[in-house]
Structures are given as structure tokens and as C-alpha cells.
Motif scaffolding. Sequence first.
Motif, PDB file in Angstrom:
ATOM      1  N   VAL A 190      32.605 -57.903  90.841  1.00 20.48           N
ATOM      2  CA  VAL A 190      32.652 -57.898  92.644  1.00 20.48           C
ATOM      3  C   VAL A 190      32.641 -56.556  93.146  1.00 20.48           C
ATOM      4  O   VAL A 190      31.992 -56.252  94.214  1.00 20.48           O
ATOM      5  N   VAL A 191      33.284 -55.700  92.630  1.00 26.96           N
ATOM      6  CA  VAL A 191      33.550 -54.054  93.074  1.00 26.96           C
ATOM      7  C   VAL A 191      32.131 -53.642  92.821  1.00 26.96           C
ATOM      8  O   VAL A 191      31.313 -52.940  93.611  1.00 26.96           O
ATOM      9  N   ALA A 192      31.479 -53.908  91.622  1.00 26.39           N
ATOM     10  CA  ALA A 192      29.937 -53.082  91.470  1.00 26.39           C
ATOM     11  C   ALA A 192      28.915 -53.670  92.287  1.00 26.39           C
ATOM     12  O   ALA A 192      28.262 -52.833  92.659  1.00 26.39           O
ATOM     13  N   ARG A 193      29.042 -54.791  92.910  1.00 26.85           N
ATOM     14  CA  ARG A 193      28.023 -55.492  93.599  1.00 26.85           C
ATOM     15  C   ARG A 193      28.462 -55.311  95.307  1.00 26.85           C
ATOM     16  O   ARG A 193      27.853 -55.655  96.379  1.00 26.85           O
ATOM     17  N   GLY A 194      29.860 -54.821  95.386  1.00 25.86           N
ATOM     18  CA  GLY A 194      30.091 -54.453  96.838  1.00 25.86           C
ATOM     19  C   GLY A 194      30.468 -55.519  97.541  1.00 25.86           C
ATOM     20  O   GLY A 194      30.198 -55.635  98.678  1.00 25.86           O
ATOM     21  N   ASP A 195      30.864 -56.578  97.029  1.00 28.20           N
ATOM     22  CA  ASP A 195      31.404 -57.850  97.755  1.00 28.20           C
ATOM     23  C   ASP A 195      32.521 -57.646  98.216  1.00 28.20           C
ATOM     24  O   ASP A 195      33.691 -58.219  97.829  1.00 28.20           O
ATOM     25  N   TRP A 196      32.839 -56.509  99.629  1.00 29.18           N
ATOM     26  CA  TRP A 196      34.174 -56.324  99.958  1.00 29.18           C
ATOM     27  C   TRP A 196      34.943 -57.372 100.484  1.00 29.18           C
ATOM     28  O   TRP A 196      36.155 -57.700 100.566  1.00 29.18           O
ATOM     29  N   ALA A 197      34.077 -58.382 101.231  1.00 28.82           N
ATOM     30  CA  ALA A 197      34.651 -59.680 101.711  1.00 28.82           C
ATOM     31  C   ALA A 197      35.422 -60.485 100.813  1.00 28.82           C
ATOM     32  O   ALA A 197      36.473 -61.120 101.044  1.00 28.82           O
ATOM     33  N   HIS A 198      34.877 -60.500  99.476  1.00 31.46           N
ATOM     34  CA  HIS A 198      35.608 -61.286  98.501  1.00 31.46           C
ATOM     35  C   HIS A 198      37.097 -60.692  97.915  1.00 31.46           C
ATOM     36  O   HIS A 198      38.072 -61.360  97.749  1.00 31.46           O
ATOM     37  N   ILE A 199      36.973 -59.230  97.877  1.00 37.45           N
ATOM     38  CA  ILE A 199      38.095 -58.387  97.691  1.00 37.45           C
ATOM     39  C   ILE A 199      39.091 -58.956  98.751  1.00 37.45           C
ATOM     40  O   ILE A 199      40.219 -58.961  98.258  1.00 37.45           O
ATOM     41  N   THR A 200      38.934 -58.997  99.907  1.00 32.61           N
ATOM     42  CA  THR A 200      39.789 -59.082 101.037  1.00 32.61           C
ATOM     43  C   THR A 200      40.402 -60.707 100.993  1.00 32.61           C
ATOM     44  O   THR A 200      41.399 -60.771 100.979  1.00 32.61           O
ATOM     45  N   GLN A 201      39.432 -61.540 100.664  1.00 26.78           N
ATOM     46  CA  GLN A 201      40.126 -62.825 100.178  1.00 26.78           C
ATOM     47  C   GLN A 201      41.191 -63.083  99.272  1.00 26.78           C
ATOM     48  O   GLN A 201      41.929 -63.642  99.429  1.00 26.78           O
ATOM     49  N   LEU A 202      40.687 -62.244  98.148  1.00 26.24           N
ATOM     50  CA  LEU A 202      41.682 -62.132  96.854  1.00 26.24           C
ATOM     51  C   LEU A 202      42.968 -61.611  97.370  1.00 26.24           C
ATOM     52  O   LEU A 202      44.059 -62.016  96.923  1.00 26.24           O
ATOM     53  N   ALA A 203      42.771 -60.387  98.202  1.00 22.16           N
ATOM     54  CA  ALA A 203      44.080 -59.764  98.830  1.00 22.16           C
ATOM     55  C   ALA A 203      44.674 -60.658  99.289  1.00 22.16           C
ATOM     56  O   ALA A 203      46.133 -60.773  99.628  1.00 22.16           O
ATOM     57  N   ARG A 204      44.250 -61.186 100.451  1.00 17.76           N
ATOM     58  CA  ARG A 204      44.879 -62.458 101.320  1.00 17.76           C
ATOM     59  C   ARG A 204      45.713 -63.310 100.563  1.00 17.76           C
ATOM     60  O   ARG A 204      47.076 -63.655 100.889  1.00 17.76           O
ATOM     61  N   GLN A 205      45.042 -63.845  99.416  1.00 25.02           N
ATOM     62  CA  GLN A 205      45.978 -64.892  98.530  1.00 25.02           C
ATOM     63  C   GLN A 205      47.113 -64.312  97.846  1.00 25.02           C
ATOM     64  O   GLN A 205      48.056 -64.776  97.824  1.00 25.02           O
ATOM     65  N   ALA A 206      46.724 -63.120  97.493  1.00 23.58           N
ATOM     66  CA  ALA A 206      47.872 -62.405  96.541  1.00 23.58           C
ATOM     67  C   ALA A 206      48.872 -61.901  97.676  1.00 23.58           C
ATOM     68  O   ALA A 206      50.274 -62.152  97.307  1.00 23.58           O
ATOM     69  N   ALA A 207      48.689 -61.593  98.855  1.00 24.85           N
ATOM     70  CA  ALA A 207      49.753 -61.208  99.653  1.00 24.85           C
ATOM     71  C   ALA A 207      50.569 -62.526 100.211  1.00 24.85           C
ATOM     72  O   ALA A 207      51.704 -62.488 100.540  1.00 24.85           O
ATOM     73  N   ALA A 208      50.167 -63.676 100.113  1.00 28.39           N
ATOM     74  CA  ALA A 208      50.732 -64.906 100.352  1.00 28.39           C
ATOM     75  C   ALA A 208      51.340 -65.462  99.210  1.00 28.39           C
ATOM     76  O   ALA A 208      52.047 -66.532  99.540  1.00 28.39           O
ATOM     77  N   VAL A 209      51.120 -64.941  98.021  1.00 29.53           N
ATOM     78  CA  VAL A 209      52.187 -65.503  96.867  1.00 29.53           C
ATOM     79  C   VAL A 209      53.577 -65.421  97.329  1.00 29.53           C
ATOM     80  O   VAL A 209      54.160 -64.462  97.895  1.00 29.53           O
ATOM     81  N   HIS A 210      54.205 -66.688  97.132  1.00 30.48           N
ATOM     82  CA  HIS A 210      55.850 -66.698  97.572  1.00 30.48           C
ATOM     83  C   HIS A 210      56.521 -66.094  96.348  1.00 30.48           C
ATOM     84  O   HIS A 210      56.514 -66.329  95.395  1.00 30.48           O
ATOM     85  N   ARG A 211      57.672 -65.199  96.941  1.00 31.89           N
ATOM     86  CA  ARG A 211      58.574 -64.526  96.008  1.00 31.89           C
ATOM     87  C   ARG A 211      59.760 -65.364  96.215  1.00 31.89           C
ATOM     88  O   ARG A 211      60.019 -66.162  97.266  1.00 31.89           O
ATOM     89  N   HIS A 212      60.526 -65.180  95.395  1.00 36.81           N
ATOM     90  CA  HIS A 212      61.995 -65.738  95.269  1.00 36.81           C
ATOM     91  C   HIS A 212      62.849 -65.514  96.723  1.00 36.81           C
ATOM     92  O   HIS A 212      62.507 -64.339  97.145  1.00 36.81           O
TER      93      HIS A 212
END
Length: 213
Positions: A190-212
Motif C-alpha cells: 500500500v505504501v509502495a503504490r502511495g495509496d495514502w487514503a487507504h493508510i488513513t482508513q487503517l489508522a482510523r480503524q486502529a484509533a477506534a479500537v476499544h481499550r479496557h
Amino acid sequence: MAVKLTSLEVMGDAPVIPVIVLTEVAHAVPLARALVEGGIRMLEVTLRTPVALACIEAMAREVPEAVVGAGTVRSAADAQAAAMAGARFAVSPGYTQSVGKACHDLELPLLPGVATGSEIMAAQEDGYTALKFFPALQAGGVAMLKAWQGPFGDVKFCPTGGITGGNAGDFLRLPNVVCVGGSWLTPPEVVARGDWAHITQLARQAAAVHRHG
């Protein structure tokens, strides 16, 4: 002047610290911007490639809202080079007193890597209580962290190694886990092809993961 952080503040900023391996400096700034846009500010750039320090420097200079750190810090010289490049925290795969002292002297928050009780005790003796559990899955995973809650109840962990979007929640539910580290936010293809929108989407999902709670 950038505000000095503690290791616990680095770990507590978001549920996930991306473990980033970059082979081209040109990817550094757009990648950092994409992650920040998705809500992930603590960025661990591993010193595993010849361009890693140049990538840290570019990110720190061009993306001030990111907090760029250096991963795979294995020596005092690594810590010094990372700090000179603009890194604001360091992550090591293991722990030695020389790395601990270098980071302390540089006022560089360190997440030292540990996989055994003895390593935890060595890091604690030198004042480190916010630690990276590495390689998490291979070294015992969730069961090991549960076992450590008794003797090391005052220690907080960032498990890294084998963590994915699928199992991150299992670790984050543990009371002694503050965040996890993982490379799934920055897939090489994903980085190699410069798909930064996909990276942002993955980051959003990660930022929303529930913590204890």
C-alpha cells in the motif's frame, strides 16, 4: 521547542503505535500525514533500512503534528543518531543498560523491549516501567501478560510482534496493556503504490479500537 514526553504518554496517545519500515524517503511525509489524518500521531520508524534516519528527519520537519520516534534502537549510537534526526521517543527490541542510559541522558523516552521476567526487572532497576513486550505472540501473548500482572502489577506494556487488527483487541482488554504496536497500518504494498487514503482508513480503524475501561 517540542514538549518533552514520558514513555507512558507515548503509549497512551492512541491504541496503536504503527511500526513503520520505509525504503524510500519520498514516502515518509505523505505516510506521516495519512496516519495523522486518521488519528494516529505516535509513529515508530524502525532503523532497519538505510533511509530510516532521513525519513525520521523529513517527518519531524514536515509533519509537526506527528510525534516521530525511532524503532529498532539497539545501541547508544542508534539513540544518539535518532535524537539528532528529530526523534522524540525510542523503541528497542531488547534492553541493555547502555541503551537505557543513553536515552535517559538524551531525555529521549524509551520503550525497552522485554520478553522475560529478568528483563523486566533489569529495565525497572534503571527506572523504566512502561515497556514493550516483544515478540509478543511468540513470547507467550495474552497468557504471558496475564501471568505478569501478579508479580509486575506496576508495569505497563505495549505488546508488539504478531499483533494484527484481528487480535489487537484481545491485548488491549488487559489492564496492564496501554497500547499495541503493529505493522498492519502500513502494508508495504500500500505504501509502495502511495495509496495514502487507504493508510488513513487503517489508522482510523486502529484509533477506534476499544481499550479496557
